[in-house]
Write an enzyme that holds these catalytic residues in place. Structure first.
Site, PDB file in Angstrom:
ATOM      1  N   ARG A   1      -2.703  -2.183  -3.303  1.00 19.95           N
ATOM      2  CA  ARG A   1      -3.884  -1.343  -3.107  1.00 19.95           C
ATOM      3  C   ARG A   1      -3.796  -0.201  -4.121  1.00 19.95           C
ATOM      4  NH1 ARG A   1      -4.849   3.537   0.940  1.00 19.95           N
ATOM      5  NH2 ARG A   1      -7.027   3.859   0.450  1.00 19.95           N
TER       6      ARG A   1
ATOM      7  N   ARG B   1     -10.377  16.535   6.571  1.00 18.36           N
ATOM      8  CA  ARG B   1     -11.308  16.878   5.494  1.00 18.36           C
ATOM      9  C   ARG B   1     -12.661  17.207   6.091  1.00 18.36           C
ATOM     10  NH1 ARG B   1     -10.123  11.461   3.069  1.00 18.36           N
ATOM     11  NH2 ARG B   1      -8.105  11.667   2.048  1.00 18.36           N
TER      12      ARG B   1
ATOM     13  N   GLY C   1      -9.497   9.016   7.583  1.00 21.06           N
ATOM     14  CA  GLY C   1     -10.512   9.200   6.536  1.00 21.06           C
ATOM     15  C   GLY C   1     -11.765   8.471   6.987  1.00 21.06           C
TER      16      GLY C   1
ATOM     17  N   ASP D   1      -6.565  14.301  15.476  1.00 20.30           N
ATOM     18  CA  ASP D   1      -6.551  12.981  16.106  1.00 20.30           C
ATOM     19  C   ASP D   1      -7.682  12.855  17.125  1.00 20.30           C
ATOM     20  OD1 ASP D   1      -5.668  10.867  18.046  1.00 20.30           O
ATOM     21  OD2 ASP D   1      -4.000  10.790  16.635  1.00 20.30           O
TER      22      ASP D   1
ATOM     23  N   HIS E   1     -12.610   3.429   0.203  1.00 21.29           N
ATOM     24  CA  HIS E   1     -12.622   2.479   1.330  1.00 21.29           C
ATOM     25  C   HIS E   1     -13.399   1.206   0.974  1.00 21.29           C
ATOM     26  CE1 HIS E   1     -12.224   5.992   4.443  1.00 21.29           C
ATOM     27  NE2 HIS E   1     -11.038   5.506   4.151  1.00 21.29           N
TER      28      HIS E   1
ATOM     29  N   ASN F   1       0.877  -1.169   0.000  1.00 22.29           N
ATOM     30  CA  ASN F   1       0.000   0.000   0.000  1.00 22.29           C
ATOM     31  C   ASN F   1       0.920   1.226   0.000  1.00 22.29           C
ATOM     32  OD1 ASN F   1      -1.744   2.066   0.537  1.00 22.29           O
ATOM     33  ND2 ASN F   1      -2.666   1.141   2.353  1.00 22.29           N
TER      34      ASN F   1
ATOM     35  N   GLY G   1      -9.943   3.160  12.853  1.00 22.69           N
ATOM     36  CA  GLY G   1      -9.312   3.500  14.136  1.00 22.69           C
ATOM     37  C   GLY G   1     -10.290   4.036  15.163  1.00 22.69           C
TER      38      GLY G   1
ATOM     39  N   GLU H   1      -8.065  -4.717   5.423  1.00 24.12           N
ATOM     40  CA  GLU H   1      -8.024  -4.565   3.967  1.00 24.12           C
ATOM     41  C   GLU H   1      -6.918  -5.423   3.349  1.00 24.12           C
ATOM     42  OE1 GLU H   1      -8.798  -0.014   3.212  1.00 24.12           O
ATOM     43  OE2 GLU H   1      -8.196  -0.373   5.262  1.00 24.12           O
TER      44      GLU H   1
HETATM   45  P1  AMP Z   1      -7.086   5.027  11.120  1.00 24.26           P
HETATM   46  O1  AMP Z   1      -6.984   6.044  10.019  1.00 24.26           O
HETATM   47  O2  AMP Z   1      -8.107   3.965  10.834  1.00 24.26           O
HETATM   48  O3  AMP Z   1      -5.755   4.486  11.554  1.00 24.26           O
HETATM   49  O4  AMP Z   1      -7.664   5.819  12.406  1.00 24.26           O
HETATM   50  C1  AMP Z   1      -6.987   6.884  12.980  1.00 24.26           C
HETATM   51  C2  AMP Z   1      -7.931   7.580  13.960  1.00 24.26           C
HETATM   52  O5  AMP Z   1      -8.366   6.641  14.961  1.00 24.26           O
HETATM   53  C3  AMP Z   1      -7.278   8.746  14.699  1.00 24.26           C
HETATM   54  O6  AMP Z   1      -8.187   9.839  14.763  1.00 24.26           O
HETATM   55  C4  AMP Z   1      -7.077   8.161  16.093  1.00 24.26           C
HETATM   56  O7  AMP Z   1      -7.086   9.141  17.100  1.00 24.26           O
HETATM   57  C5  AMP Z   1      -8.296   7.279  16.220  1.00 24.26           C
HETATM   58  N1  AMP Z   1      -8.155   6.345  17.327  1.00 24.26           N
HETATM   59  C6  AMP Z   1      -7.290   5.325  17.463  1.00 24.26           C
HETATM   60  N2  AMP Z   1      -7.434   4.743  18.686  1.00 24.26           N
HETATM   61  C7  AMP Z   1      -8.405   5.433  19.334  1.00 24.26           C
HETATM   62  C8  AMP Z   1      -9.020   5.345  20.623  1.00 24.26           C
HETATM   63  N3  AMP Z   1      -8.656   4.424  21.496  1.00 24.26           N
HETATM   64  N4  AMP Z   1     -10.001   6.230  20.927  1.00 24.26           N
HETATM   65  C9  AMP Z   1     -10.364   7.166  20.043  1.00 24.26           C
HETATM   66  N5  AMP Z   1      -9.838   7.308  18.813  1.00 24.26           N
HETATM   67  C10 AMP Z   1      -8.877   6.466  18.458  1.00 24.26           C
END
Ligand code: AMP
Length: 415
Positions: free
Chosen positions: A99, A250, A221, A292, A189, A7, A341, A396
């Site tokens: 990907r 975004r 995303g 985040d 996605h 990826n 996430g 994925e």
């Molecule tokens: P991803 O792009 O799927 O890796 O997701 C990233 C997002 O998931 C970021 O905004 C992280 O802060 C959020 N995230 C990961 N772990 C947690 C958690 N335990 N509680 C809240 N948000 C989380």
């Protein structure tokens, strides 16, 4: 077969080695053997490499480009350091799955990569100027390194959504603009939405054509997908990943007039505005703090930060709006599934998304929601809830590896 899943982003390369085959797919016994990430390709790169069951090895290495990065990865894969069972030389990697973000209307399923496919992916660059060139870098690098003896497969983020009807994918702009330039909604996605719908079927023993669910991929995303009779019926991202839900940076849906307004009021160019909408909006823009979600939840809890709360509430409000719209479009759904996430890890966000939907038959079980352990899959709705809620971690890479095997063996996938 050992499949290398790649990826590639503009300055990053994520990989996994997955052992899979038709019988392993059938038994759901595929095995992840190694994974890793290279960031900041083009300068002093940050390299994280991890063989299954071992601790991660982190280093800073100067890596010029994707080809050098892939060289670095493959040297490690076959090294004594990694000691990956069944992999002693490059010849033990039997196929590569890539990907690819945008396949437009051309690619409605995963395909073996030949010159014609590369040309097709290049033709889609207009639609995904940030993503497809990066994906192509990975493809060129792998072709150079492995040669033509190792088959390579492209798995597209858009292809799962190719089943959307015109009523979902057409924008209400002059029809000739669709004809001339293929301006329409494609959705992204797709591999994630497809994976969680598959896991849902495994958990509930539902048939593919009887699957009517709303999947919510909430990560940096974010997108929602209405899956009707097992197929993507509608999704929140559009021509590009900018449309739909509030995301890390975004903004998702906005009135397009904001663009002209900004041009006049802030003397911004189109590329300035593009940067605002893609990189400075969403959770970051609303909170003024961070993209985040975990940090925003901490800010809210520890400092009662008003803007952090506002960002989280608007995020949840937008998801709720899409759930309502999709329930109406699909004439109801049997389940709502969280992934990504945020969706996998945040009981607070799940609770805020699903609060006050009992009129629609959606009732979350607080204990099950809070008790859902990260990385696990399961139900979080009350026993009597008419519409069920689930958390299902996405994977994925596994689907990319499985699609690669099916393409190489010329076995059509069933879903
Ligand atoms: P991803 O792009 O799927 O890796 O997701 C990233 C997002 O998931 C970021 O905004 C992280 O802060 C959020 N995230 C990961 N772990 C947690 C958690 N335990 N509680 C809240 N948000 C989380």
């Amino acid at each position: 077969m050992n499949v290398l899943v790649l990826n590639c982003g503009s300055s990053s390369l994520k990989f996994q080695i997955i052992e899979t085959d038709l019988d392993l797919i059938e038994k759901n016994a595929d095995k992840q053997k190694a994974k890793g990430l290279i960031e900041r390709i083009g300068s002093q790169s940050l390299v994280t490499l991890q063989a299954d069951g071992k601790s991660a090895n982190k280093q800073a290495v100067p890596l010029r480009d994707h080809r050098t990065a892939l060289d670095h990865v493959t040297k490690w894969i076959i090294s004594h350091d990694a000691q990956i069972p069944g992999i002693a030389s490059l010849g033990d990697i039997h196929a590569v799955g890539h990907r690819v973000v945008h396949g437009a209307e051309k690619f409605t399923k995963s395909v073996i990569i030949g010159d014609d496919v590369i040309k097709g992916i290049e033709d889609c660059i207009d639609l995904a100027p940030l993503h497809n060139p990066a994906n192509l870098k990975g493809i060129y690098a792998a072709r150079e390194l492995f040669g033509s003896a190792v088959p390579q497969v492209a798995v597209f983020d858009t292809s799962f959504h190719s089943t959307m009807p015109e009523t979902s994918y057409l924008y209400a702009i002059p029809y000739q603009l669709y004809r001339r330039h293929k301006i329409r909604r494609y959705g992204f996605h797709g591999t994630s939405h497809r994976y969680v719908a598959y896991r849902y079927r495994e958990l509930t023993k539902k048939k593919h054509e009887e699957t009517n669910v709303i999947t919510l991929h909430l990560g940096n995303g974010c997108s929602a997908c209405a899956i009707k009779n097992g197929k993507s019926f509608d999704t929140s991202m559009g021509l590009t990943p900018l449309e739909g839900l509030v995301m890390g940076t975004r903004g998702g849906d906005i009135d397009p007039s904001v663009i002209e307004f900004l041009m006049h009021k802030e003397a911004m160019s189109m590329s300035d505005i593009d940067a605002v909408l893609n990189k400075q909006s969403g959770l970051l823009g609303l909170s003024g703090l961070t993209n985040d979600m975990r940090d925003l939840l901490d800010e809210e809890r520890e400092h009662n930060d008003r803007r952090a709360t506002l960002a989280i509430c608007i995020f949840a409000h937008r998801v709720k709006k899409y759930i309502g719209a999709y329930l109406a479009e699909m004439n109801g759904a049997e389940a709502i599934i969280f992934t990504g996430g945020i969706g996998e890890n945040s009981p607070t966000v799940r609770q805020r998304v699903l609060a006050d939907l009992d009129w629609l038959g959606i009732e979350i079980d607080e204990n099950a929601n809070v008790g859902m352990i990260s990385g696990k899959e399961g139900e979080i709705s009350k026993p009597g809830s008419r519409v069920k809620s689930y958390v299902i971690p996405t994977n994925e890479e596994l689907l990319i590896a499985r699609d690669t095997v099916r393409c190489v063996k010329d076995v059509p996938r069933r879903w």
